[in-house]
Write an enzyme that holds these catalytic residues in place. Structure first.
Site, PDB file in Angstrom:
ATOM      1  N   TYR A  52       0.838  -1.194   0.000  1.00  0.00           N
ATOM      2  CA  TYR A  52       0.000   0.000   0.000  1.00  0.00           C
ATOM      3  C   TYR A  52       0.876   1.248   0.000  1.00  0.00           C
ATOM      4  CZ  TYR A  52      -4.257   2.615   1.010  1.00  0.00           C
ATOM      5  OH  TYR A  52      -5.327   3.478   0.937  1.00  0.00           O
ATOM      6  N   ASN A 126     -15.331   4.768   1.935  1.00  0.00           N
ATOM      7  CA  ASN A 126     -15.876   4.618   0.581  1.00  0.00           C
ATOM      8  C   ASN A 126     -16.894   5.679   0.154  1.00  0.00           C
ATOM      9  OD1 ASN A 126     -14.219   2.526  -0.167  1.00  0.00           O
ATOM     10  ND2 ASN A 126     -15.562   0.951   0.655  1.00  0.00           N
ATOM     11  N   ARG A 175     -17.453  -7.919 -13.597  1.00  0.00           N
ATOM     12  CA  ARG A 175     -16.865  -9.131 -14.192  1.00  0.00           C
ATOM     13  C   ARG A 175     -17.797 -10.331 -14.039  1.00  0.00           C
ATOM     14  NH1 ARG A 175     -12.164 -11.082 -10.000  1.00  0.00           N
ATOM     15  NH2 ARG A 175     -13.341 -10.692  -8.108  1.00  0.00           N
ATOM     16  N   ARG A 176     -18.963 -10.122 -13.375  1.00  0.00           N
ATOM     17  CA  ARG A 176     -19.898 -11.235 -13.154  1.00  0.00           C
ATOM     18  C   ARG A 176     -21.273 -10.853 -13.696  1.00  0.00           C
ATOM     19  NH1 ARG A 176     -21.208 -11.568  -8.004  1.00  0.00           N
ATOM     20  NH2 ARG A 176     -20.198  -9.644  -7.303  1.00  0.00           N
ATOM     21  N   GLY A 240      -7.782   2.746  -7.925  1.00  0.00           N
ATOM     22  CA  GLY A 240      -7.580   1.399  -7.390  1.00  0.00           C
ATOM     23  C   GLY A 240      -7.013   0.504  -8.479  1.00  0.00           C
ATOM     24  N   GLY A 241      -6.300  -0.536  -8.070  1.00  0.00           N
ATOM     25  CA  GLY A 241      -5.678  -1.421  -9.061  1.00  0.00           C
ATOM     26  C   GLY A 241      -5.932  -2.870  -8.716  1.00  0.00           C
ATOM     27  N   PHE A 264      -6.068   9.399  -7.656  1.00  0.00           N
ATOM     28  CA  PHE A 264      -6.786   9.881  -6.464  1.00  0.00           C
ATOM     29  C   PHE A 264      -6.481   8.959  -5.287  1.00  0.00           C
ATOM     30  CE2 PHE A 264     -10.243   9.363  -3.447  1.00  0.00           C
ATOM     31  CZ  PHE A 264     -10.375  10.670  -2.995  1.00  0.00           C
ATOM     32  N   TRP A 265      -6.119   9.568  -4.166  1.00  0.00           N
ATOM     33  CA  TRP A 265      -5.957   8.811  -2.914  1.00  0.00           C
ATOM     34  C   TRP A 265      -6.604   9.638  -1.809  1.00  0.00           C
ATOM     35  CZ3 TRP A 265      -0.831   7.752   0.203  1.00  0.00           C
ATOM     36  CH2 TRP A 265      -1.047   6.688   1.094  1.00  0.00           C
TER      37      TRP A 265
HETATM   38  N1  LIG Z   1      -7.782   5.649  -3.804  1.00  0.00           N
HETATM   39  C1  LIG Z   1      -8.570   5.713  -2.739  1.00  0.00           C
HETATM   40  O1  LIG Z   1      -8.508   6.635  -1.926  1.00  0.00           O
HETATM   41  C2  LIG Z   1      -9.563   4.598  -2.512  1.00  0.00           C
HETATM   42  C3  LIG Z   1     -10.541   4.725  -1.526  1.00  0.00           C
HETATM   43  C4  LIG Z   1     -11.488   3.687  -1.385  1.00  0.00           C
HETATM   44  C5  LIG Z   1     -11.394   2.547  -2.176  1.00  0.00           C
HETATM   45  N2  LIG Z   1     -10.384   2.466  -3.093  1.00  0.00           N
HETATM   46  C6  LIG Z   1     -10.248   1.297  -3.972  1.00  0.00           C
HETATM   47  O2  LIG Z   1     -11.484   1.088  -4.620  1.00  0.00           O
HETATM   48  C7  LIG Z   1     -11.619  -0.295  -4.926  1.00  0.00           C
HETATM   49  C8  LIG Z   1     -12.965  -0.767  -4.418  1.00  0.00           C
HETATM   50  O3  LIG Z   1     -12.962  -0.711  -2.993  1.00  0.00           O
HETATM   51  P1  LIG Z   1     -14.256  -1.198  -2.196  1.00  0.00           P
HETATM   52  O4  LIG Z   1     -13.964  -1.157  -0.749  1.00  0.00           O
HETATM   53  O5  LIG Z   1     -15.427  -0.450  -2.719  1.00  0.00           O
HETATM   54  O6  LIG Z   1     -14.344  -2.720  -2.712  1.00  0.00           O
HETATM   55  P2  LIG Z   1     -15.273  -3.903  -2.190  1.00  0.00           P
HETATM   56  O7  LIG Z   1     -16.645  -3.409  -1.915  1.00  0.00           O
HETATM   57  O8  LIG Z   1     -14.547  -4.615  -1.116  1.00  0.00           O
HETATM   58  O9  LIG Z   1     -15.356  -4.822  -3.493  1.00  0.00           O
HETATM   59  C9  LIG Z   1     -14.201  -5.304  -4.131  1.00  0.00           C
HETATM   60  C10 LIG Z   1     -14.395  -5.128  -5.619  1.00  0.00           C
HETATM   61  O10 LIG Z   1     -13.230  -5.517  -6.328  1.00  0.00           O
HETATM   62  C11 LIG Z   1     -13.606  -6.405  -7.369  1.00  0.00           C
HETATM   63  N3  LIG Z   1     -12.475  -7.274  -7.648  1.00  0.00           N
HETATM   64  C12 LIG Z   1     -11.811  -8.063  -6.784  1.00  0.00           C
HETATM   65  N4  LIG Z   1     -10.794  -8.690  -7.412  1.00  0.00           N
HETATM   66  C13 LIG Z   1     -10.821  -8.263  -8.706  1.00  0.00           C
HETATM   67  C14 LIG Z   1     -10.042  -8.565  -9.853  1.00  0.00           C
HETATM   68  N5  LIG Z   1      -9.000  -9.415  -9.805  1.00  0.00           N
HETATM   69  N6  LIG Z   1     -10.374  -7.982 -11.030  1.00  0.00           N
HETATM   70  C15 LIG Z   1     -11.419  -7.111 -11.097  1.00  0.00           C
HETATM   71  N7  LIG Z   1     -12.182  -6.779 -10.040  1.00  0.00           N
HETATM   72  C16 LIG Z   1     -11.887  -7.365  -8.855  1.00  0.00           C
HETATM   73  C17 LIG Z   1     -14.803  -7.138  -6.821  1.00  0.00           C
HETATM   74  O11 LIG Z   1     -15.525  -7.752  -7.866  1.00  0.00           O
HETATM   75  P3  LIG Z   1     -16.484  -9.027  -7.572  1.00  0.00           P
HETATM   76  O12 LIG Z   1     -17.728  -8.465  -6.931  1.00  0.00           O
HETATM   77  O13 LIG Z   1     -16.721  -9.557  -8.929  1.00  0.00           O
HETATM   78  O14 LIG Z   1     -15.734  -9.941  -6.667  1.00  0.00           O
HETATM   79  C18 LIG Z   1     -15.543  -5.971  -6.167  1.00  0.00           C
HETATM   80  O15 LIG Z   1     -16.192  -5.181  -7.144  1.00  0.00           O
HETATM   81  C19 LIG Z   1     -10.436  -1.002  -4.282  1.00  0.00           C
HETATM   82  O16 LIG Z   1      -9.416  -1.165  -5.255  1.00  0.00           O
HETATM   83  C20 LIG Z   1      -9.979  -0.006  -3.226  1.00  0.00           C
HETATM   84  O17 LIG Z   1      -8.630  -0.151  -2.874  1.00  0.00           O
HETATM   85  C21 LIG Z   1      -9.485   3.464  -3.272  1.00  0.00           C
END
Ligand SMILES: NC(=O)c1ccc[n+]([C@@H]2O[C@H](COP(=O)([O-])OP(=O)(O)OC[C@H]3O[C@@H](n4cnc5c(N)ncnc54)[C@H](OP(=O)(O)O)[C@@H]3O)[C@@H](O)[C@H]2O)c1
Length: 331
Positions: A52, A126, A175-176, A240-241, A264-265
């Site tokens: 991270y 979120n 993806r689903r 996000g990646g 964006f972070w």
């Molecule tokens: N930059 C920032 O400040 C910030 C802040 C908040 C969140 N984020 C990022 O935003 C993203 C979503 O966070 P969240 O908490 O909303 O997630 P979450 O509700 O925990 O859900 C995870 C998501 O990731 C998908 N996923 C998991 N593995 C994957 C893969 N290999 N390829 C494609 N999709 C995949 C899942 O798809 P399925 O439903 O199909 O499993 C689901 O849509 C994360 O990457 C997180 O780190 C970034």
């Protein structure tokens, strides 16, 4: 008191330990919070692995956000704060997967104690990310298309809800295929599936229209495929990646349509924003949690003693919602 801790970076099942510590004492400007609920986010799993943008000095407590009750205050804090339910601001200065945590008074924002505790526990990371993604980079006219990858994520759900309120349309990549109906019911305007050829799906969804803002949580092939559908001067935000892929756009998309690409972070925003503005933003979003506009499903809750099961559940694909640690009874 008990807390989850890592002594080294690695796979969660190998490195996360439940340890017993002395109860922390709040300093003059601090409050002591008895934690009640705290979600497990993808960023927590990345942090545990050392992948991270923030790598705490080890050993370190873990857990980024959550809510709890103030049970003690420092000498410079009003005693009336005791008993308040507060959100711990997720600035990574404190760790929330512990029975009791000391935080600066500014980083403990009072929230509505009658609201759903799990929804409130997820307010810190979120919903505010969705809000900032939609308003920090570009002014969008009503009817504009916002595309997003990771359409089944919690952030994406909040983006759909906030976009709807602003009259924006969302195109969501999942993806689903089984997720399509739920997202359309939640207010998505279009849903496309990344394991099929995206091009005909994008053509059908957009017709002759173009995307103004692409919010990318996954990286990988969908970003490249969406590139030709971005309008002149459109904005791409990588936040996000989760696929482990790279963000790749065809240079002719970037050059000839003058695309703007940003990162964006949320932590950067928290680091440069005044405590007053942070509190105002959370208070505004809190009302949308209370009135049901901003909701995300909960897949399960676990006590911190069951951290192995909880962390494995949170890492699973196709979860039905978020996994949280809870300090309420688990009968
Ligand atoms: N930059 C920032 O400040 C910030 C802040 C908040 C969140 N984020 C990022 O935003 C993203 C979503 O966070 P969240 O908490 O909303 O997630 P979450 O509700 O925990 O859900 C995870 C998501 O990731 C998908 N996923 C998991 N593995 C994957 C893969 N290999 N390829 C494609 N999709 C995949 C899942 O798809 P399925 O439903 O199909 O499993 C689901 O849509 C994360 O990457 C997180 O780190 C970034």
């Amino acid at each position: 008191v008990k807390r989850l801790q890592i002594d080294t970076y690695g796979k969660a099942r190998d490195v996360v330990r439940l340890v017993e510590c002395d109860q922390p004492e709040p300093g003059p400007d601090q409050v002591l919070v008895a934690m009640e609920a705290s979600p497990i986010n993808p960023s927590d799993l990345l942090l545990i692995q050392g992948w991270y943008g923030h790598r705490p000095q080890l050993p370190a407590g873990i857990g980024t956000e959550g809510v709890g009750r103030i049970v003690a205050v420092g000498s410079a804090v009003r005693e009336q704060r005791i008993g308040h339910r507060v959100l711990v601001v997720p600035n990574l200065k404190q760790s929330t997967w512990q029975d009791r945590v000391v935080v600066h008074d500014d980083d403990a924002i009072s929230v509505d104690a009658s609201a759903d505790i799990h929804q409130m526990a997820m307010l810190g990371v979120n919903p505010i990310t969705a809000d900032l993604l939609l308003r920090s980079f570009v002014d969008l006219a009503p009817g504009a298309w916002v595309a997003q990858t990771g359409g089944t994520s919690a952030v994406a759900g909040y983006v759909i809800a906030l976009a709807k309120r602003s009259g924006l349309r969302t195109l969501n990549v999942v993806r689903r295929p089984e997720a399509i109906d739920g997202l359309l019911e939640a207010g998505a305007d279009a849903v496309v599936v990344s394991d099929r050829d995206l091009r005909p799906q994008l053509k059908e969804a957009l017709g002759g229209e173009r995307i103004s803002l692409l919010l990318d949580a996954t990286a990988g092939a969908p970003v490249t495929d969406i590139g030709p559908w971005l309008g002149h001067g459109a904005t791409v935000v990588s936040y996000g990646g989760i696929s482990g892929g790279t963000v790749a756009l065809n240079p002719s998309d970037i050059i000839f349509r003058n695309l703007h690409v940003h990162g964006f972070w949320q932590k950067h925003w928290l680091d440069v924003t005044t405590p007053e503005e942070i509190a105002r933003t959370y208070t505004r979003l809190q009302t949308l949690v209370v009135d049901g506009t901003l909701q995300t499903p909960v897949a399960a809750t676990y006590p911190i003693a069951d951290h192995q099961t909880a962390l494995a559940h949170a890492a699973r694909s196709g979860r039905s919602g978020k996994v949280l640690f809870s300090w309420q009874s688990h009968e």
